[in-house]
Design an enzyme around this catalytic site. Structure first.
Site, PDB file in Angstrom:
ATOM      1  N   GLY A 188     -20.236 -44.105 -81.013  1.00  0.00           N
ATOM      2  CA  GLY A 188     -18.885 -43.584 -80.804  1.00  0.00           C
ATOM      3  C   GLY A 188     -17.864 -44.681 -81.037  1.00  0.00           C
ATOM      4  CB  CYS A 189     -14.572 -45.177 -79.484  1.00  0.00           C
ATOM      5  SG  CYS A 189     -13.298 -46.420 -79.313  1.00  0.00           S
ATOM      6  CG  PHE A 190     -15.175 -50.093 -83.104  1.00  0.00           C
ATOM      7  CD1 PHE A 190     -13.902 -50.054 -82.596  1.00  0.00           C
ATOM      8  CD2 PHE A 190     -15.316 -50.208 -84.474  1.00  0.00           C
ATOM      9  CE1 PHE A 190     -12.781 -50.130 -83.409  1.00  0.00           C
ATOM     10  CE2 PHE A 190     -14.209 -50.283 -85.307  1.00  0.00           C
ATOM     11  CZ  PHE A 190     -12.929 -50.245 -84.766  1.00  0.00           C
TER      12      PHE A 190
END
Length: 176
Positions: free
Chosen positions: A9-11
């Site tokens: 997902g979002c880093f």
């Protein structure tokens, strides 16, 4: 030292988790796995490159074994959704492991995923690939949550991940 590249997902979120793990030497947010010869945030978020938001994790395997790194990864994101984590939808949010050493890492990755599927009944859709070219994300994405502690998205998504880290892996957690 070993390196593994993880997309969960979002880093910003995955980087924040692994920044709190003992034995992790460095975490770098970036992009991997796309079709283009370059990557940047705007193009990746626009779906123009096929790249995935990832973190490159450099860790000392004498302090934290790869299996534990992977256990933390799978415990702190949803490996059952294709190209999605929560409200974040798109190829850039795929669940993926890019290994840097097939002989050493691939059997461990396969074993951990097999354990999740066979012993816990989790329908894992996480992709597993050899590492490709890594493109570091822009400077403002590095250590994002640490540098932007009041960002509302991060304050909604990251604390539950850190709570899981503390609950299940407290022996490997660095308090910050």
């Amino acid at each position: 030292m070993q390196t593994i590249i993880l997309g969960g997902g979002c880093f910003w979120c995955t980087e924040s988790v692994f920044s709190h793990v003992k034995g992790v030497i460095d975490v770098t947010s970036g992009y991997m796995g796309g079709d283009e010869v370059t990557a940047n945030y705007k193009a990746v978020c626009g779906g123009d490159t096929g790249h995935i938001e990832v973190i490159k994790v450099d860790f000392d395997e004498t302090i934290i074994p790869l299996e534990t790194v992977l256990d933390i990864f799978f415990a702190t994101h949803d490996p059952t959704t294709q190209d999605r984590q929560g409200n974040d939808v798109g190829r850039q949010y795929a669940s993926v492991v890019f290994y840097t050493d097939e002989a050493q890492q691939k059997p461990t990755i396969d074993r951990v995923i097999g354990k999740l599927r066979d012993e816990q009944g989790i329908k894992v859709v996480t992709e597993v690939h050899p590492a490709a070219q890594f493109f570091p994300a822009e400077d403002y994405h590095q250590d994002y949550y640490a540098n932007n502690p009041t960002q509302s998205y991060c304050n909604f998504v990251i604390p539950p991940k850190l709570a899981k880290l503390k609950q299940y892996f407290s022996g490997f957690m660095i308090e910050q």
